[in-house]
Design a protein around this motif. Structure first.
Motif, mmCIF file in Angstrom:
data_model
loop_
_atom_site.group_PDB
_atom_site.id
_atom_site.type_symbol
_atom_site.label_atom_id
_atom_site.label_comp_id
_atom_site.label_asym_id
_atom_site.label_seq_id
_atom_site.Cartn_x
_atom_site.Cartn_y
_atom_site.Cartn_z
ATOM 1 N N LYS A 84 -45.846 -24.285 -34.045
ATOM 2 C CA LYS A 84 -46.168 -25.694 -34.280
ATOM 3 C C LYS A 84 -45.289 -26.277 -35.386
ATOM 4 C CE LYS A 84 -51.003 -25.390 -32.794
ATOM 5 N NZ LYS A 84 -52.413 -25.417 -33.244
ATOM 6 N N LEU A 85 -45.049 -25.481 -36.436
ATOM 7 C CA LEU A 85 -44.180 -25.949 -37.520
ATOM 8 C C LEU A 85 -42.774 -26.210 -37.007
ATOM 9 C CD1 LEU A 85 -45.278 -23.623 -40.455
ATOM 10 C CD2 LEU A 85 -45.650 -26.090 -40.272
ATOM 11 N N ALA A 86 -42.282 -25.292 -36.187
ATOM 12 C CA ALA A 86 -40.939 -25.468 -35.646
ATOM 13 C C ALA A 86 -40.882 -26.684 -34.730
ATOM 14 C CB ALA A 86 -40.505 -24.213 -34.890
ATOM 15 N N ALA A 87 -41.935 -26.860 -33.945
ATOM 16 C CA ALA A 87 -41.977 -28.023 -33.064
ATOM 17 C C ALA A 87 -42.004 -29.305 -33.878
ATOM 18 C CB ALA A 87 -43.208 -27.940 -32.154
ATOM 19 N N THR A 139 -32.848 -26.415 -32.487
ATOM 20 C CA THR A 139 -31.928 -26.400 -31.352
ATOM 21 C C THR A 139 -32.609 -25.861 -30.104
ATOM 22 O OG1 THR A 139 -30.079 -26.048 -32.888
ATOM 23 C CG2 THR A 139 -29.685 -25.595 -30.552
ATOM 24 N N LEU A 140 -33.376 -24.792 -30.263
ATOM 25 C CA LEU A 140 -34.069 -24.204 -29.114
ATOM 26 C C LEU A 140 -35.179 -25.120 -28.605
ATOM 27 C CD1 LEU A 140 -34.010 -20.507 -30.216
ATOM 28 C CD2 LEU A 140 -33.247 -21.358 -27.989
ATOM 29 N N PHE A 141 -35.878 -25.782 -29.518
ATOM 30 C CA PHE A 141 -36.950 -26.667 -29.055
ATOM 31 C C PHE A 141 -36.395 -27.886 -28.329
ATOM 32 C CE2 PHE A 141 -39.838 -24.171 -31.627
ATOM 33 C CZ PHE A 141 -40.991 -24.208 -30.862
ATOM 34 N N ARG A 190 -35.033 -26.512 -20.079
ATOM 35 C CA ARG A 190 -33.999 -25.516 -19.787
ATOM 36 C C ARG A 190 -34.461 -24.104 -20.145
ATOM 37 N NH1 ARG A 190 -28.587 -28.226 -22.249
ATOM 38 N NH2 ARG A 190 -27.609 -26.416 -21.267
ATOM 39 N N VAL A 191 -35.582 -24.006 -20.826
ATOM 40 C CA VAL A 191 -36.107 -22.710 -21.233
ATOM 41 C C VAL A 191 -37.567 -22.897 -21.618
ATOM 42 C CG1 VAL A 191 -35.481 -22.984 -23.676
ATOM 43 C CG2 VAL A 191 -35.608 -20.692 -22.679
ATOM 44 N N LYS A 192 -38.343 -21.807 -21.589
ATOM 45 C CA LYS A 192 -39.749 -21.851 -21.967
ATOM 46 C C LYS A 192 -40.025 -20.803 -23.038
ATOM 47 C CE LYS A 192 -41.370 -20.976 -17.864
ATOM 48 N NZ LYS A 192 -40.109 -20.833 -17.117
ATOM 49 N N LEU A 193 -41.040 -21.050 -23.848
ATOM 50 C CA LEU A 193 -41.421 -20.093 -24.891
ATOM 51 C C LEU A 193 -41.781 -18.739 -24.299
ATOM 52 C CD1 LEU A 193 -43.602 -22.269 -27.285
ATOM 53 C CD2 LEU A 193 -41.394 -21.236 -27.823
ATOM 54 N N THR A 194 -42.296 -18.747 -23.114
ATOM 55 C CA THR A 194 -42.756 -17.499 -22.489
ATOM 56 C C THR A 194 -41.639 -16.736 -21.786
ATOM 57 O OG1 THR A 194 -43.396 -18.780 -20.538
ATOM 58 C CG2 THR A 194 -45.118 -18.326 -22.174
ATOM 59 N N ASP A 195 -40.446 -17.274 -21.745
ATOM 60 C CA ASP A 195 -39.341 -16.586 -21.083
ATOM 61 C C ASP A 195 -38.989 -15.301 -21.824
ATOM 62 O OD1 ASP A 195 -39.116 -18.489 -19.128
ATOM 63 O OD2 ASP A 195 -37.421 -19.534 -20.052
ATOM 64 N N ILE A 250 -40.220 -8.688 -24.857
ATOM 65 C CA ILE A 250 -40.010 -9.658 -25.942
ATOM 66 C C ILE A 250 -39.719 -11.035 -25.344
ATOM 67 C CG2 ILE A 250 -38.497 -10.316 -27.851
ATOM 68 C CD1 ILE A 250 -38.031 -7.343 -28.353
ATOM 69 N N THR A 251 -40.431 -12.052 -25.812
ATOM 70 C CA THR A 251 -40.243 -13.416 -25.326
ATOM 71 C C THR A 251 -39.523 -14.265 -26.367
ATOM 72 O OG1 THR A 251 -42.334 -14.230 -26.249
ATOM 73 C CG2 THR A 251 -42.405 -13.263 -24.023
ATOM 74 N N LEU A 252 -39.107 -15.443 -25.933
ATOM 75 C CA LEU A 252 -38.493 -16.398 -26.851
ATOM 76 C C LEU A 252 -39.447 -16.722 -27.993
ATOM 77 C CD1 LEU A 252 -35.951 -18.252 -27.182
ATOM 78 C CD2 LEU A 252 -37.294 -20.034 -26.062
ATOM 79 N N GLU A 253 -40.717 -16.895 -27.690
ATOM 80 C CA GLU A 253 -41.705 -17.189 -28.728
ATOM 81 C C GLU A 253 -41.788 -16.054 -29.745
ATOM 82 O OE1 GLU A 253 -46.488 -18.111 -29.254
ATOM 83 O OE2 GLU A 253 -45.617 -17.976 -27.252
#
Length: 263
Positions: free
Chosen positions: A10-13, A109-111, A118-123, A148-151
């Motif tokens: 949430k902080l990153a978002a 950048t990722l968010f 183009r990508v999901k946290l669960t990827d 390991i996921t992006l999150e």
């Protein structure tokens, strides 16, 4: 108390909204008073004493400060020595490393890529069908790595590779990104299953840089400058050129008086 991984996400978002909030702030009525007077000689001396006390206490050779008001830099100053060998005094134009504050830039950048679908946290990150596939090393990987996921990497919950005395980022300094990631996957199994434990990881953010490159087809620094920094009006940030570890960690440098957004 350790932050929960959702809290960190949430902080990153929230950080992603900074450019938008900045533009909204610039659209507000003109500030009152409309301008700020320059610091008086007494105030400058007081700031100098505070700066010197800080540098003495923490053995810092130099520091630089900038004060912004209503979208403009109203005061900037530097203290100490930029180059000890040449006895060169620090100025506001000298670049200063911002170390792990760079991780927020990578997160934003990722968010942005997430917002663009183009990508999901669960990827997943590693393994067949994952974001990086088998670009680094050869399966089968050690247990847990393919989960390991992006999150997990964004929230330092990947399960290993923490910044202790075995931090992969500070071993094998002769290796480039690809060599180091390949070596780590082959030689450093996870300490815990992904998603179960918070452990600050420099290596995780090195991997995230490679995810950005894979998704965009551009070098990490090039994409960040165009899609994040440039949109915020920041024009003079750069990846620290030396030592090699700084480049590997994608540590940015910036002047204290970096150009503020004007539109």
């Amino acid at each position: 108390m350790q932050p929960g991984r959702r809290d960190i996400v949430k902080l990153a978002a929230g950080a992603c909204a900074l450019p938008l909030l900045w533009h909204r702030a610039l659209a507000q009525p003109a500030p009152n008073p409309p301008s700020i007077r320059a610091p008086s000689p007494a105030e400058r001396n007081a700031m100098g004493r505070l700066a010197q006390a800080f540098m003495d206490k923490y053995e810092v050779p130099a520091l630089s400060v900038a004060i912004g008001y209503a979208g403009a830099i109203v005061h900037q100053a530097a203290f100490g020595i930029a180059d000890r060998e040449q006895n060169e005094a620090a100025t506001p134009q000298h670049l200063f490393r911002i170390a792990s504050v760079s991780k927020m830039i990578t997160s934003v950048t990722l968010f942005r890529l997430i917002e663009e679908n183009r990508v999901k946290l669960t990827d997943r990150v590693f393994g067949p069908g994952a974001l990086l596939g088998t670009d680094y090393g050869a399966p089968p990987y050690s247990p847990g790595i393919e989960q390991i996921t992006l999150e997990n990497l964004l929230t330092h919950t990947g399960g290993g590779w923490s910044n202790d005395n075995r931090d992969p980022m500070f071993t094998h300094p002769h290796m480039d990104h690809a060599q180091l990631i390949t070596w780590t996957l082959a030689n450093r199994p996870l300490d815990r299953p992904p998603g179960q434990h918070y452990a600050y990881s420099n290596f995780g953010y090195c991997v995230l840089g490679r995810v950005i490159e894979k998704l965009t087809g551009r070098h990490y620094a090039e994409h960040v400058r165009t899609e994040v920094l440039g949109r915020c009006g920041v024009t003079d940030m750069t990846i620290a050129a030396t030592p090699a570890i700084s480049v590997r960690l994608a540590k940015w440098s910036i002047t204290a008086g970096a150009k503020a957004p004007t539109t």
